[in-house]
Design an enzyme around this catalytic site. Structure first.
Site, mmCIF file in Angstrom:
data_model
loop_
_atom_site.group_PDB
_atom_site.id
_atom_site.type_symbol
_atom_site.label_atom_id
_atom_site.label_comp_id
_atom_site.label_asym_id
_atom_site.label_seq_id
_atom_site.Cartn_x
_atom_site.Cartn_y
_atom_site.Cartn_z
ATOM 1 N N HIS A 207 -4.925 -13.834 11.480
ATOM 2 C CA HIS A 207 -4.349 -13.560 10.162
ATOM 3 C C HIS A 207 -4.490 -12.122 9.702
ATOM 4 C CE1 HIS A 207 -3.041 -14.517 6.144
ATOM 5 N NE2 HIS A 207 -4.195 -14.175 5.601
ATOM 6 N N LEU B 235 1.382 -19.611 7.769
ATOM 7 C CA LEU B 235 0.277 -19.790 6.834
ATOM 8 C C LEU B 235 0.479 -20.895 5.808
ATOM 9 C CD1 LEU B 235 -2.438 -18.257 6.243
ATOM 10 C CD2 LEU B 235 -1.269 -17.416 4.228
ATOM 11 N N ALA C 39 0.835 -1.203 0.000
ATOM 12 C CA ALA C 39 0.000 0.000 0.000
ATOM 13 C C ALA C 39 0.871 1.255 0.000
ATOM 14 C CB ALA C 39 -0.920 -0.004 1.217
ATOM 15 N N ASP D 215 1.305 -0.776 15.085
ATOM 16 C CA ASP D 215 1.756 0.519 15.628
ATOM 17 C C ASP D 215 0.871 1.675 15.178
ATOM 18 O OD1 ASP D 215 3.869 -1.112 16.314
ATOM 19 O OD2 ASP D 215 5.221 -0.301 14.791
ATOM 20 N N LEU E 267 -4.480 -7.932 -0.927
ATOM 21 C CA LEU E 267 -3.434 -7.396 -1.804
ATOM 22 C C LEU E 267 -4.098 -6.416 -2.768
ATOM 23 C CD1 LEU E 267 -1.295 -10.547 -2.745
ATOM 24 C CD2 LEU E 267 -0.722 -8.745 -1.124
ATOM 25 N N ARG F 14 -12.975 -10.787 5.484
ATOM 26 C CA ARG F 14 -12.351 -10.546 4.185
ATOM 27 C C ARG F 14 -12.296 -11.824 3.360
ATOM 28 N NH1 ARG F 14 -7.083 -11.293 2.134
ATOM 29 N NH2 ARG F 14 -6.044 -11.781 4.097
ATOM 30 N N GLN G 169 -9.692 -11.584 11.499
ATOM 31 C CA GLN G 169 -9.825 -12.789 10.678
ATOM 32 C C GLN G 169 -8.896 -13.894 11.162
ATOM 33 O OE1 GLN G 169 -8.696 -13.157 6.213
ATOM 34 N NE2 GLN G 169 -10.894 -13.477 6.408
ATOM 35 N N THR H 235 -1.401 -21.385 2.414
ATOM 36 C CA THR H 235 -2.346 -20.589 1.629
ATOM 37 C C THR H 235 -3.645 -21.323 1.297
ATOM 38 O OG1 THR H 235 -2.721 -19.458 -0.475
ATOM 39 C CG2 THR H 235 -1.157 -21.250 -0.525
ATOM 40 N N GLU H 236 -4.716 -20.506 1.205
ATOM 41 C CA GLU H 236 -6.005 -21.020 0.756
ATOM 42 C C GLU H 236 -5.883 -21.553 -0.673
ATOM 43 O OE1 GLU H 236 -9.355 -18.667 2.303
ATOM 44 O OE2 GLU H 236 -9.736 -18.277 0.195
ATOM 45 N N ARG I 150 -13.464 -17.795 4.746
ATOM 46 C CA ARG I 150 -12.566 -18.177 5.841
ATOM 47 C C ARG I 150 -13.249 -18.299 7.197
ATOM 48 N NH1 ARG I 150 -7.389 -14.618 3.932
ATOM 49 N NH2 ARG I 150 -6.948 -16.063 2.231
ATOM 50 N N PHE J 214 -10.709 -19.385 -5.229
ATOM 51 C CA PHE J 214 -10.358 -18.963 -3.872
ATOM 52 C C PHE J 214 -11.611 -18.855 -3.031
ATOM 53 C CE2 PHE J 214 -6.845 -17.195 -1.362
ATOM 54 C CZ PHE J 214 -5.769 -17.765 -2.015
ATOM 55 N N HIS K 234 -7.444 -17.291 9.902
ATOM 56 C CA HIS K 234 -7.299 -18.088 8.683
ATOM 57 C C HIS K 234 -7.436 -19.557 9.065
ATOM 58 C CE1 HIS K 234 -5.597 -19.796 5.057
ATOM 59 N NE2 HIS K 234 -5.575 -18.603 4.504
HETATM 60 C C1 LIG Z 1 1.318 -14.981 5.524
HETATM 61 C C2 LIG Z 1 0.340 -14.067 4.827
HETATM 62 C C3 LIG Z 1 -0.147 -14.391 3.584
HETATM 63 C C4 LIG Z 1 -1.066 -13.561 2.939
HETATM 64 N N1 LIG Z 1 -1.532 -13.913 1.700
HETATM 65 C C5 LIG Z 1 -2.373 -13.069 1.052
HETATM 66 C C6 LIG Z 1 -2.806 -13.372 -0.272
HETATM 67 O O1 LIG Z 1 -2.431 -14.360 -0.868
HETATM 68 N N2 LIG Z 1 -3.658 -12.492 -0.857
HETATM 69 C C7 LIG Z 1 -4.097 -11.362 -0.241
HETATM 70 O O2 LIG Z 1 -4.869 -10.614 -0.838
HETATM 71 N N3 LIG Z 1 -3.675 -11.046 1.000
HETATM 72 C C8 LIG Z 1 -2.821 -11.864 1.654
HETATM 73 N N4 LIG Z 1 -2.399 -11.531 2.913
HETATM 74 C C9 LIG Z 1 -2.738 -10.222 3.467
HETATM 75 C C10 LIG Z 1 -1.910 -9.134 2.788
HETATM 76 O O3 LIG Z 1 -0.633 -9.632 2.505
HETATM 77 C C11 LIG Z 1 -1.749 -7.891 3.657
HETATM 78 O O4 LIG Z 1 -2.987 -7.483 4.180
HETATM 79 C C12 LIG Z 1 -1.188 -6.727 2.826
HETATM 80 O O5 LIG Z 1 -0.033 -7.145 2.120
HETATM 81 C C13 LIG Z 1 -0.860 -5.554 3.715
HETATM 82 O O6 LIG Z 1 -0.131 -4.588 2.995
HETATM 83 P P1 LIG Z 1 0.230 -3.210 3.682
HETATM 84 O O7 LIG Z 1 1.030 -2.459 2.696
HETATM 85 O O8 LIG Z 1 -0.996 -2.607 4.223
HETATM 86 O O9 LIG Z 1 1.124 -3.618 4.954
HETATM 87 P P2 LIG Z 1 2.599 -4.368 5.137
HETATM 88 O O10 LIG Z 1 2.978 -5.035 3.875
HETATM 89 O O11 LIG Z 1 2.444 -5.155 6.349
HETATM 90 O O12 LIG Z 1 3.548 -3.145 5.351
HETATM 91 C C14 LIG Z 1 3.545 -2.367 6.526
HETATM 92 C C15 LIG Z 1 4.722 -1.412 6.505
HETATM 93 O O13 LIG Z 1 4.596 -0.503 7.604
HETATM 94 C C16 LIG Z 1 5.843 -0.337 8.217
HETATM 95 N N5 LIG Z 1 5.595 0.054 9.619
HETATM 96 C C17 LIG Z 1 4.734 -0.484 10.514
HETATM 97 N N6 LIG Z 1 4.812 0.153 11.681
HETATM 98 C C18 LIG Z 1 5.731 1.139 11.541
HETATM 99 C C19 LIG Z 1 6.273 2.137 12.394
HETATM 100 N N7 LIG Z 1 5.891 2.265 13.671
HETATM 101 N N8 LIG Z 1 7.206 2.979 11.893
HETATM 102 C C20 LIG Z 1 7.642 2.855 10.612
HETATM 103 N N9 LIG Z 1 7.169 1.926 9.770
HETATM 104 C C21 LIG Z 1 6.227 1.082 10.226
HETATM 105 C C22 LIG Z 1 6.542 -1.680 8.048
HETATM 106 O O14 LIG Z 1 7.931 -1.512 8.118
HETATM 107 C C23 LIG Z 1 6.081 -2.080 6.641
HETATM 108 O O15 LIG Z 1 6.956 -1.533 5.689
HETATM 109 C C24 LIG Z 1 -1.487 -12.366 3.565
HETATM 110 C C25 LIG Z 1 -0.985 -12.036 4.816
HETATM 111 C C26 LIG Z 1 -0.104 -12.882 5.467
HETATM 112 C C27 LIG Z 1 0.361 -12.511 6.849
#
Ligand SMILES: Cc1cc2nc3c(=O)[nH]c(=O)nc-3n(C[C@H](O)[C@H](O)[C@H](O)COP(=O)(O)OP(=O)(O)OC[C@H]3O[C@@H](n4cnc5c(N)ncnc54)[C@H](O)[C@@H]3O)c2cc1C
Length: 568
Positions: free
Chosen positions: A341, A241, A16, A210, A389, A383, A229, A243-244, A275, A116, A231
């Protein structure tokens, strides 16, 4: 102290955050702040796929994707946001493809799509079972290409608001132990999820929520936090995990009698029901004594898929099961149990990712959020796999676009004189001797109570036990001993700060769950097993007070689909 001026600050280098930065950097001076290197963000652990109605293996439409998502979320999702998510999905996938994302392919060269959970057509675009890794690295290349500034190993400590407007942040430089103030026109939170509040979780160690506690402490609300959620398939004991996608490719769930028990719970969709339903089915089998050898797990059986298919489409699962459970899934079934999850709730935002502060959707100028830390409520109460993603990319991009539009009207805002106080106080209290409580013990007790008493099934008395435990742990936390007083890479101090965050938002999860006297999606109350639209078709907003969270509620946006009974 030096103040760094930065037009746009993105907190978080996951999918994101990176996607937002790519958008804003086209016109504005943009920096990413991240506590770990962006390419190590939890997004990289995503396995199964990213959803879009491309219709590459079977006809599909955004309308069907929308309906599946609304129904999957047990009608709590805001349908205006869901419509945006599913309509913008295909163009976002093609954009990622054109950036170079190496998706798996059909025989005729199109992006391959697998079934899925809860999706009525094969809709998950994937890169074997390494989808998140591939997408994260594709976006990271774009950051490098665009020379976007990255403040790596900088830890966000607090948000600076002036007259209700976001003016800057205070950050801790992990490498030097110094505090740094940033002044900014736009601040985008993309800090990810909070699985580490639980003992059994699929989440990385850094997923400590955080961003949520920092927003909450700044006096802004958190939305729908009681919806966690679980999983269905985490490796037994650790929760890593599986995966589903493994069930999407045809895997079976079996109890001790080798019965495909999903027949009893979701006769049509079987193993690929949503899920919340599959996790409850597994937990019921375990609770009723049909776990394998009477233990807390059931089997995920992939053997009938054959070694070739497993190694081609699920190579990481093969490796993880071997490494962490000692099971070669070509020859033996994998022991699995539900695992914490994903966070459906988060920082409330409108459809343009602007943070809102009340039930009337009043915005906080200068503040935005996207990805798992945000609640634009596309997932409602549960979800669907692969929609997260997608949310990170679609709403990351959208947050970037909103910032581009917004910032033209804005200047830097002067920072209040006392803007360092909160962060300084937090660091100093930890470094001043104050007791003998052991950090790891408090964290273990907290994670244990969250998994045991605020898990797949919930009940008033168990939730109350969790709440009492959290309150006691908060008191103990006041006497925690930090032995490392050094400045450089003081990870013990960081763990203490993170534990403080978890204690704060865990209380919000638990109190929200006590108050919500119904069952909906991921929140299942054994003492209130039915969904109650009359009283509870509404979003929760929780606000900080020193005596614990206070609550308000917000209407759900229903546009196309009226709530119905949810059957699979
Ligand atoms: C094992 C696993 C498998 C998954 N598989 C899937 C899938 O197949 N399909 C799907 O759609 N979703 C999946 N998900 C869910 C999905 O991956 C996540 O919801 C999504 O990637 C979150 O993206 P994000 O950018 O919001 O957060 P993240 O990718 O978690 O990034 C968070 C960022 O914030 C930073 N950060 C956090 N706190 C601080 C702080 N205090 N100061 C500075 N930086 C900070 C971290 O360093 C990191 O860079 C999965 C999740 C897991 C755990």
């Amino acid at each position: 102290m030096e103040i760094i001026k930065q037009e746009v600050l993105i907190i978080g280098g996951g999918l994101a955050g990176m996607r937002a930065a790519i958008e804003t950097s086209s016109q504005l001076d943009t920096a990413i702040i991240a506590k770990i290197h962006p390419a190590r963000s939890h997004s990289g652990a995503a396995q199964g796929g990213i959803a879009a109605s491309l219709g590459n293996s079977q006809a599909d439409s955004w309308e069907e994707h929308m309906f599946d998502t609304v129904k999957g979320g047990d009608y709590l999702g805001d349908q205006d946001s869901i419509e945006i998510l599913v309509k913008e999905a295909p163009e976002n996938i093609y954009e990622l493809e054109h950036m170079g994302a190496a998706f798996s392919r059909t025989k005729d060269g199109k992006i391959a799509q697998r079934p899925f959970g809860g999706h009525s057509n094969p809709r998950a675009c994937y890169a074997a079972d390494l989808t998140g890794h591939i997408l994260l690295h594709t976006l990271y290349e774009q950051l490098i290409k665009r020379k976007i500034k990255i403040y790596n190993e900088y830890y966000l400590l607090s948000l600076i608001l002036r007259n209700g407007i976001a003016a800057g942040i205070v950050v801790y430089d992990i490498k030097s132990g110094e505090l740094v103030i940033f002044q900014s026109k736009a601040i985008v939170f993309a800090t990810g999820g909070y699985g580490r509040a639980f003992k059994i979780t699929s989440n990385a160690h850094t997923n400590t929520g955080d961003g949520l506690s920092i927003i909450y402490r700044a006096g802004l609300p958190l939305e729908d936090l009681e919806f966690v959620q679980f999983h269905p398939t985490g490796l037994y004991k650790q929760g890593i995990l599986v995966t589903e996608g493994a069930r999407g490719e045809g895997g079976y769930l079996l109890n001790k009698d080798a019965e495909r028990f999903m027949q009893k719970y979701a006769p049509k969709m079987m193993e690929i029901a949503p899920r919340d339903i599959v996790a409850r089915a597994i937990q019921t089998e375990i609770d009723d004594g049909r776990g394998i050898d009477g233990k807390d797990y059931v089997h995920l059986d992939l053997r009938h898929l054959g070694g070739e298919k497993i190694l081609e489409l699920l190579p990481q699962i093969h490796e993880l099961a071997l490494m962490f459970s000692g099971v070669d899934c070509i020859k033996k079934p994998i022991p699995i149990q539900p695992t914490a999850h994903y966070s459906m709730g988060g920082i409330p935002v409108d459809i343009n990712c602007r943070v809102i502060k009340d039930k009337n959707n009043t915005i906080v100028p200068g503040l935005f959020a996207a990805g798992e830390c945000a609640c634009v409520s596309v997932h409602g109460a549960n979800r669907l796999g692969c929609n997260s993603l997608l949310e990170a990319v679609v709403f990351g991009r959208r947050a970037g676009k909103t910032v581009l539009n917004f910032i033209k009207e804005f200047n830097f805002i002067d920072l209040p004189d006392n803007c360092l106080d909160l962060a300084k106080e937090e660091i100093n209290t930890f470094l001043t001797p104050r007791g003998t409580e052991i950090l790891a013990d408090i964290r273990d007790d907290l994670q244990y109570t969250m998994t045991k008493n605020c898990g797949v099934f919930r009940k008033e008395e168990e939730l109350r036990t969790a709440l009492e435990t959290i309150k006691k742990l908060k008191t103990r936390f006041g006497f925690v001993k930090i032995t490392d007083k050094s400045k450089i890479y003081n990870t013990e101090l960081l763990e203490a700060i993170e534990l403080g965050h978890i204690l704060d938002f865990a209380e919000v999860i638990v109190v929200g769950a006590i108050l919500r006297k119904e069952s909906r999606g991921g929140h299942f109350r054994k003492d209130f097993p039915r969904r109650d639209d009359e009283n509870w078709l509404k979003h929760t907003l929780a606000y900080y007070s020193k005596d614990g969270p206070t609550f308000d509620y917000k209407a759900v946006k229903i546009t196309k689909f009226q709530p119905q009974e949810r059957k699979y």
